[in-house]
Design an enzyme around this catalytic site. Structure first.
Site, PDB file in Angstrom:
ATOM      1  N   ASP A 191       0.843  -1.187   0.000  1.00 60.77           N
ATOM      2  CA  ASP A 191       0.000   0.000   0.000  1.00 60.77           C
ATOM      3  C   ASP A 191       0.885   1.247   0.000  1.00 60.77           C
ATOM      4  O   ASP A 191       1.989   1.217  -0.534  1.00 60.77           O
ATOM      5  CB  ASP A 191      -0.943  -0.036   1.205  1.00 60.77           C
ATOM      6  CG  ASP A 191      -2.285   0.582   0.918  1.00 60.77           C
ATOM      7  OD1 ASP A 191      -2.346   1.812   0.738  1.00 60.77           O
ATOM      8  OD2 ASP A 191      -3.294  -0.151   0.885  1.00 60.77           O
ATOM      9  N   HIS A 264      -4.092   5.942   3.574  1.00 61.52           N
ATOM     10  CA  HIS A 264      -4.762   4.705   3.172  1.00 61.52           C
ATOM     11  C   HIS A 264      -4.045   3.466   3.690  1.00 61.52           C
ATOM     12  O   HIS A 264      -4.669   2.542   4.223  1.00 61.52           O
ATOM     13  CB  HIS A 264      -4.836   4.685   1.642  1.00 61.52           C
ATOM     14  CG  HIS A 264      -5.583   3.546   1.046  1.00 61.52           C
ATOM     15  ND1 HIS A 264      -4.989   2.341   0.736  1.00 61.52           N
ATOM     16  CD2 HIS A 264      -6.883   3.429   0.673  1.00 61.52           C
ATOM     17  CE1 HIS A 264      -5.892   1.535   0.199  1.00 61.52           C
ATOM     18  NE2 HIS A 264      -7.040   2.168   0.146  1.00 61.52           N
ATOM     19  N   SER A 449     -11.279  -1.493  -0.322  1.00 64.27           N
ATOM     20  CA  SER A 449      -9.978  -1.439   0.345  1.00 64.27           C
ATOM     21  C   SER A 449     -10.093  -1.816   1.816  1.00 64.27           C
ATOM     22  O   SER A 449      -9.166  -2.377   2.392  1.00 64.27           O
ATOM     23  CB  SER A 449      -9.384  -0.026   0.257  1.00 64.27           C
ATOM     24  OG  SER A 449      -8.694   0.184  -0.935  1.00 64.27           O
TER      25      SER A 449
END
Length: 559
Positions: A191, A264, A449
């Site tokens: 990520d 994120h 996600s």
């Protein structure tokens, strides 16, 4: 914080695709029937980059590595450069140069100036005329599968972990924790890196930053625009922030504005393995597991080449010019993707990772349509769609051929009415910084996600409880133990008449999966194994043909 929509198109178009064309050349996605998704617009065609400056070239014979290279009096870098230079010369491409390597046989070539997609494809054909070249693909950017929403820096209501008797869309994990917390298992999070959140840091292993340098000529003289940390690859996997300004878009550095950093990677990591039983914030599904941060995304996403390199390293495979990973992962989580079909180059790396008995969990995408993205649609990848508090498929969540299961992703329903109760999104670890990191905060986000790392966490619980079993067998337990979709919801009613299994086997249930795992006794002939997703047999071929026949654009209807 207002992250920008991902995989969105400014214009909705109506497309009709023939079934055979859909299967052989890449089917066009059909938006699901339901209401208009919150803050997102469905896409109806496979997106291509506006221009191309990098190519991935896979060779039939790889370079010598390590001691073998030293014995030959050569370096890995020099060998790879010779291969790429030879191919470029044969193809008549004098302005193509070696950039880096993903594996001994997979190298990245860069062009001195960007070219159009059509020019790149012609170049790829010339390169593939070299008998030494196995295949060539464009090295384009993948994006995280995050749905835009308003920020929350407080809140501890982790409804996604609750018993399904309380929250229909809950994970039902309480009893599973009595048997396993994931101790001894490593989950790699591919990520955007991580922040030093107090509820995450104790479980974080030393990872690696694979975001490589840009061509400074294409980024205003800044070779580290994508990386945003002032350097290229190194052993520091911290997230420096991924904000993108309007000026960046105007200069052609990215195709969308992200005014504030999303954090994120930290959010995803916390869902899989944030610390538990410490009286702070929330906890991850496998709070006893360790998190290996593998930074492959920067500003405007990340290149396929960096993602593939990170995947190989995370699984314990050799990567040119880098030491082996001392903490090889059993599970890779990839909450990211790009539109299109899985190429042979990407599939080859997936196969390498799977051969190490490593699970790959990937988010299906947030386009609200009936085709899942890459790498979720590759063979052997555990593809995850998302549902809401009520258990209905989330309005943004992609479904379709290859989806294995649904996990909580938050947001709004596709069909069912939302019931009272907040938050609707998923809370996890993040940061209060609007651009660069400042102080710890807990963020509410939604998307596939957020669903994928919960599956990764459940697999870690099972791997710790049953270390004697291969990951493919544990994956089969997760699939077979899923709860039924709620009556009246999108997946149960199938209003578009999609092929059976288009939402996967059901809702993720940790307790049920653990019960199956603990009660399983392998036969003397060896343990059962689960076929990778989308293995092609006659039934799935017919399923693919049927799915392609349904690839007609349909506007979501407001309920």
């Amino acid at each position: 914080m207002t992250p920008t929509p991902l995989h969105s198109s400014p214009h909705l178009r109506s497309l009709l695709v023939a079934a055979l064309l859909g299967v052989c050349l890449g089917a066009v996605a059909a938006p699901k029937t339901g209401k208009v998704p919150s803050g997102a617009v469905a896409v109806t065609s496979v997106a291509e980059p506006a221009s191309v400056q990098r190519l991935l070239i896979r060779y039939r014979t790889g370079i010598k590595m390590g001691a073998a290279a030293a014995a030959a009096g050569d370096t890995e870098h020099a060998q790879a450069a010779v291969q790429v230079t030879r191919s470029a010369s044969l193809a008549g491409e004098r302005k193509m140069h070696y950039l880096k390597s993903v594996s001994p046989s997979l190298h990245v070539a860069t062009l001195e100036q960007p070219v159009s997609v059509a020019e790149a494809r012609a170049m790829m054909q010339r390169l593939q005329a070299d008998p030494a070249v196995l295949d060539v693909m464009i090295d384009q950017r993948a994006k995280p599968h995050l749905v835009p929403n308003d920020p929350y820096f407080t809140g501890r209501d982790q409804w996604h972990l609750q018993p399904s008797s309380v929250i229909p869309g809950g994970l039902n994990v309480n009893t599973a924790w009595d048997r396993s917390t994931g101790s001894g298992v490593v989950i790699a999070i591919l990520d955007g890196g991580y922040v030093t959140h107090a509820d995450l840091l104790p479980n974080v292993l030393p990872g690696y930053d694979f975001v490589s340098a840009d061509d400074p000529a294409s980024y205003g003289g800044n070779a580290y625009w994508t990386a945003n940390d002032g350097n290229a690859r190194d052993s520091i996997a911290l997230d420096p922030g991924d904000w993108v300004t309007q000026a960046d878009v105007d200069d052609g550095f990215c195709d969308q504005v992200t005014p504030e950093s999303t954090w994120h990677g930290s959010h995803v990591a916390g869902l899989a393995g944030a610390v538990g039983n410490n009286n702070q914030s929330g906890l991850g599904v496998a709070f006893g597991a360790k998190i290996l941060p593998v930074r492959v995304l920067g500003r405007c996403g990340g290149y396929v080449s960096d993602i593939l390199t990170g995947a190989r390293w995370a699984a314990g495979l050799a990567v040119p010019n880098l030491s082996l990973n001392p903490f090889p992962a059993r599970i890779l989580n990839m909450s990211l993707g790009l539109p299109g079909t899985c190429t042979s180059t990407i599939q080859s790396v997936i196969d390498e990772v799977r051969s190490r008995d490593v699970s790959i969990v990937a988010s299906a995408g947030n386009d609200g349509n009936t085709l899942i993205s890459v790498p979720a649609n590759c063979l052997g990848v555990f593809a995850v769609t998302a549902h809401t508090r009520e258990g209905d498929n989330a309005d943004y969540a992609n479904v379709g051929l290859g989806v294995r299961i649904s996990a909580a992703g938050g947001g709004l329903n596709t069909i069912l009415l939302e019931q009272p109760g907040t938050p609707r999104d998923i809370v996890s670890t993040g940061n209060a910084g609007l651009t660069v990191a400042t102080s710890d905060a807990d963020l509410l986000l939604s998307g596939t996600s957020m669903a994928a790392p919960q599956v990764a966490g459940v697999l870690a619980l099972l791997a710790a409880a049953r270390p004697d079993l291969p990951m493919s067998t544990l994956e089969s337990f997760v699939v077979s133990s899923a709860r039924a979709f709620p009556a009246g919801g999108y997946c149960a009613t199938n209003p578009q008449g999609l092929p059976s299994g288009f939402c996967g086997s059901g809702l993720l249930d940790a307790d049920a999966a653990m019960a199956v795992a603990l009660g399983y006794a392998p036969s003397s002939g060896g343990g059962c194994t689960a076929a990778p997703n989308s293995q092609v047999d006659l039934g799935l071929l017919l399923l693919a043909l049927a799915a392609a026949g349904l690839m007609v654009w349909r506007r979501r209807q407001v309920r």
